[in-house]
Scaffold this motif. Structure first.
Motif, PDB file in Angstrom:
ATOM      1  N   TYR A 213       0.543  -1.654   2.326  1.00  0.00           N
ATOM      2  CA  TYR A 213       0.566  -1.650   0.862  1.00  0.00           C
ATOM      3  C   TYR A 213       1.798  -2.324   0.283  1.00  0.00           C
ATOM      4  O   TYR A 213       2.830  -2.452   0.932  1.00  0.00           O
ATOM      5  CB  TYR A 213       0.387  -0.234   0.300  1.00  0.00           C
ATOM      6  CG  TYR A 213       1.509   0.746   0.534  1.00  0.00           C
ATOM      7  CD1 TYR A 213       2.534   0.893  -0.390  1.00  0.00           C
ATOM      8  CD2 TYR A 213       1.512   1.556   1.665  1.00  0.00           C
ATOM      9  CE1 TYR A 213       3.547   1.815  -0.192  1.00  0.00           C
ATOM     10  CE2 TYR A 213       2.522   2.494   1.869  1.00  0.00           C
ATOM     11  CZ  TYR A 213       3.538   2.611   0.928  1.00  0.00           C
ATOM     12  OH  TYR A 213       4.546   3.520   1.126  1.00  0.00           O
TER      13      TYR A 213
ATOM     14  N   LYS B  11       3.919  -2.936  -3.714  1.00  0.00           N
ATOM     15  CA  LYS B  11       4.088  -2.323  -5.031  1.00  0.00           C
ATOM     16  C   LYS B  11       4.522  -3.361  -6.050  1.00  0.00           C
ATOM     17  O   LYS B  11       5.411  -4.179  -5.791  1.00  0.00           O
ATOM     18  CB  LYS B  11       5.127  -1.203  -4.943  1.00  0.00           C
ATOM     19  CG  LYS B  11       5.042  -0.169  -6.058  1.00  0.00           C
ATOM     20  CD  LYS B  11       5.881   1.047  -5.717  1.00  0.00           C
ATOM     21  CE  LYS B  11       5.695   2.147  -6.748  1.00  0.00           C
ATOM     22  NZ  LYS B  11       6.475   3.360  -6.398  1.00  0.00           N
TER      23      LYS B  11
ATOM     24  N   GLY C 276       4.757  -0.613 -10.986  1.00  0.00           N
ATOM     25  CA  GLY C 276       4.361   0.582 -10.253  1.00  0.00           C
ATOM     26  C   GLY C 276       2.952   0.554  -9.699  1.00  0.00           C
ATOM     27  O   GLY C 276       2.550   1.462  -8.960  1.00  0.00           O
ATOM     28  N   THR C 277       2.177  -0.472 -10.037  1.00  0.00           N
ATOM     29  CA  THR C 277       0.834  -0.597  -9.466  1.00  0.00           C
ATOM     30  C   THR C 277       0.948  -0.802  -7.955  1.00  0.00           C
ATOM     31  O   THR C 277       1.788  -1.556  -7.473  1.00  0.00           O
ATOM     32  CB  THR C 277       0.080  -1.788 -10.098  1.00  0.00           C
ATOM     33  OG1 THR C 277      -0.072  -1.537 -11.496  1.00  0.00           O
ATOM     34  CG2 THR C 277      -1.290  -1.955  -9.478  1.00  0.00           C
ATOM     35  N   ILE C 278       0.076  -0.141  -7.204  1.00  0.00           N
ATOM     36  CA  ILE C 278       0.111  -0.221  -5.745  1.00  0.00           C
ATOM     37  C   ILE C 278      -1.112  -0.980  -5.250  1.00  0.00           C
ATOM     38  O   ILE C 278      -2.241  -0.717  -5.673  1.00  0.00           O
ATOM     39  CB  ILE C 278       0.149   1.184  -5.120  1.00  0.00           C
ATOM     40  CG1 ILE C 278       1.472   1.869  -5.473  1.00  0.00           C
ATOM     41  CG2 ILE C 278      -0.020   1.115  -3.602  1.00  0.00           C
ATOM     42  CD1 ILE C 278       1.516   3.338  -5.136  1.00  0.00           C
TER      43      ILE C 278
END
Length: 487
Positions: free
Chosen positions: A332, A334, A338-340
Motif C-alpha cells: 500500500y 499513502k 491520507g487516501t490509501i
C-alpha cells in the motif's frame, strides 16, 4: 555429454530401436531448439504434437528420439525409444541429465490456490536471514541467493526446472522453496523431483478452464501429496475444507496448522490494523508488518515449515517479525491527503474476498472502499460474475476494468463480470475498459482517508493484449496519481 542409457534410468521403456550407448549433448522437447547430438522428446501438448516434428529434428542433428508412437520409417543411424507417456519420461530424463539436483537440496514445494507466492518468497527471505544459501522458484521471481531471474510460469517445464535446480546446487545452496502449480502436477513437470516437504495453503475455485471441474482441481493438488516419500513432511492448513483431504493417501509425515481448529501449529490474531498484525504463534507473541487473517495463515505456515526443517522456534519468530511484505501482495501507498491505495494480486474470488474483508476490518467507520477489478482473458470464465459480485458486496464503489485480456475483447470480459452485479450494486458500479483510466478515476473519486484497492495484477509489470505485453505497473500508476491528491 551423457550416454542415452544413463539418462533413461528409471524410465519405463516399451520399445527400443538402435543403440542406447549413443552420446547425448542436450535434451529438448521444443523442436526449434534441437541441435547436433540432441535427444528429441516428442510430447503431445495442448496445442501441438511433437511427433509431427521428428523428421525435422533429425535433419537438425538429433541422434535419438523418444516418443509414444514409433515413426513408420526409421533410420538406422538414429536411436528410437518408445514409452507410454513422454511428458512423464521427459521429467525423469531431465533429472538424470542434470544429475538429480533436487536430491542435493532441502527442496520444499508449496501448493494451493492463494498464498503460494507469499509463503515461498517469505521462506526464502527467512532462511537467507538465518544465514543459509537459498534458492527460490516463484511466480514473482526466481532467485539464487542475491541473484534474480525473471519468472515466466509458476512452475517451469521439467527441463528448465532441473537446469535451474542444478544452478542452485552449483551456487552452494542448501535449501530451495518452490511454488507448485496444479498445471505442473498434472503435466508431470515435477515428476522425478525430490521434495523434503510439501505445504498446502488452501484451495478455492480457480483454473477451471484447465481442470474443468473443482473435483479435478482438488485431485491435481492432492496428487502432489500422494507422491511425497515417507522421509518428507506434508504440512496442510487444517482450517481449509480440503486440508485433510490432501493427507489421505500420503506416506509423508503428516502435520497441520490452523487458526480455528486444533492443530500441530496454532496461531491467534490479537490485533489486525493497517500498521500490521499482532499474533500469538505457539504461545509466543509477535508483531509483523503483514496485514489480514490470510497473512496470519501464511505466516503460521512459514513458521511451521521452518520448524519442520529443524530451525529453532525463537529464532524463526524473531526473523519472521521483521520480514517485509511480498511485492504485489497487499502493498500500500499513502497520498498527501491520507487516501490509501492498496495493490494486491487477488485474482480469484476467495483472494478478493479475503483482501476486501481485511480492508473492512481495518478501516475507520467513515472511510470508503473503492475497488478496481478485472478478470484475465483466456482463463476461467465462470469466476467473472462472482468476482464482480464480491467486489460490489464488500466495496462502497466499484470500477470494473481490464486485467490481462490476452486474446479476448476487454469489453466482453467486463460484460460477463457485469452479470454478477445486482440492482443495488449497479448504483455504485461503473465500467472503464482502460485500466490506467480506471485507476485515475478511482483516485479522483476518493475522499480524504478513503481506501482504493487495485486487484488482480499485483506484482506484474505488464498488461497482455492480443499477444503483446505492454509495460504496465499498478503500483507505479497508483503512486503517480495519488501524489497529485492534495491534503
Amino acid at each position: 555429454m551423457k550416454k542415452l542409457k544413463d539418462i533413461l534410468y528409471k524410465v519405463a521403456l516399451v520399445e527400443v530401436a538402435g543403440s542406447t550407448d549413443v552420446a547425448i549433448s542436450a535434451v529438448q522437447f521444443d523442436s526449434r531448439k534441437v541441435k547436433d547430438g540432441a535427444l528429441f522428446i516428442a510430447v503431445k501438448g495442448l496445442t501441438t504434437d511433437g511427433h509431427k516434428f521428428i523428421d525435422q529434428t533429425i535433419e537438425q542433428g538429433a541422434v535419438a528420439i523418444l516418443c509414444e508412437e514409433m515413426p513408420a520409417t526409421k533410420l538406422n543411424s538414429i536411436t528410437y525409444v518408445r514409452v507410454r507417456n513422454t511428458s512423464e519420461a521427459l521429467a525423469i530424463i531431465a533429472a538424470n541429465f542434470y544429475d538429480y539436483p533436487s536430491a542435493k537440496l532441502k527442496l520444499v514445494g508449496i501448493t494451493g490456490t492463494n498464498g503460494k507466492t507469499t509463503t515461498a518468497s517469505l521462506l526464502f527471505k527467512l532462511f537467507r536471514k538465518l544465514g543459509y544459501k537459498v534458492g527460490l522458484l516463484s511466480t514473482v521471481r526466481n532467485q539464487i541467493n542475491d541473484k534474480e531471474f525473471s519468472a515466466a510460469y509458476t512452475t517451469p517445464d521439467s527441463l528448465e526446472l532441473n537446469r535451474m535446480l542444478s544452478e542452485i546446487v552449483a551456487a552452494g545452496c542448501t535449501h530451495c522453496f518452490m511454488e507448485v502449480s496444479s498445471h505442473a502436477i498434472v503435466q508431470n513437470r515435477i515428476a522425478g523431483i525430490s521434495f523434503v516437504g510439501g505445504v498446502f495453503t488452501n484451495i478455492t475455485h480457480d483454473h477451471l478452464d484447465f481442470h474443468k471441474t473443482f473435483d479435478a482441481y482438488i485431485k491435481a493438488k492432492k496428487k502432489f501429496f500422494d507422491e511425497l516419500p515417507a522421509t518428507s513432511f506434508a504440512l496442510v492448513n487444517k482450517d481449509d475444507a480440503n486440508g485433510m483431504v490432501m493427507l489421505q493417501n500420503t506416506k509423508a509425515n503428516k502435520k497441520t496448522f490452523a487458526l480455528k481448529s486444533q492443530a500441530d501449529y496454532k496461531c491467534k490474531i490479537i490485533e489486525n490494523t493497517l500498521a500490521g498484525l499482532v499474533l500469538t504463534i505457539d504461545g509466543r507473541e509477535i508483531w509483523t508488518k503483514m496485514i489480514g487473517a490470510f497473512n496470519a495463515y501464511n505466516l503460521l505456515g512459514i513458521y511451521a515449515t521452518a520448524v519442520l526443517l529443524g530451525e529453532e522456534k525463537e529464532e524463526v519468530l524473531k526473523v519472521l517479525s521483521a520480514l517485509e511484505p511480498v511485492e504485489g501482495r497487499f502493498q500500500y501507498a499513502k497520498a498527501p491527503n491520507g487516501t490509501i491505495g492498496v495493490v494486491d494480486y487477488a485474482h480469484t474470488p476467495d483472494a478478493l474476498e479475503n483482501v476486501l474483508s481485511t480492508l473492512q476490518e481495518v478501516r475507520a467507520a467513515s472511510e470508503k472502499i473503492i475497488t478496481v477489478v478485472g478478470c484475465g482473458g483466456d482463463r476461467d470464465k465462470a469466476k467473472r460474475p462472482v468476482m464482480a459480485s464480491i467486489a460490489c458486496g464488500k466495496s462502497d464503489k466499484v470500477i470494473l476494468t481490464s486485467d490481462n485480456p490476452r486474446s479476448e475483447e476487454p469489453a466482453e470480459i467486463i460484460h460477463q463480470m457485469e452479470k454478477g452485479v445486482d440492482v443495488l450494486g449497479k448504483k455504485k458500479t461503473v465500467s472503464i475498459v482502460d485500466r490506467r483510466e480506471a485507476i485515475k478515476a478511482a483516485c479522483q473519486m476518493a475522499q480524504k482517508g478513503d481506501i482504493i484497492l487495485l486487484a488482480g495484477k499485483g506484482h506484474e509489470k505488464y498488461q497482455e493484449i492480443k499477444g503483446v505485453k505492454h509495460p504496465f505497473d499498478d503500483m507505479e500508476i497508483l503512486c503517480e496519481t495519488l501524489n497529485l491528491l492534495q491534503s
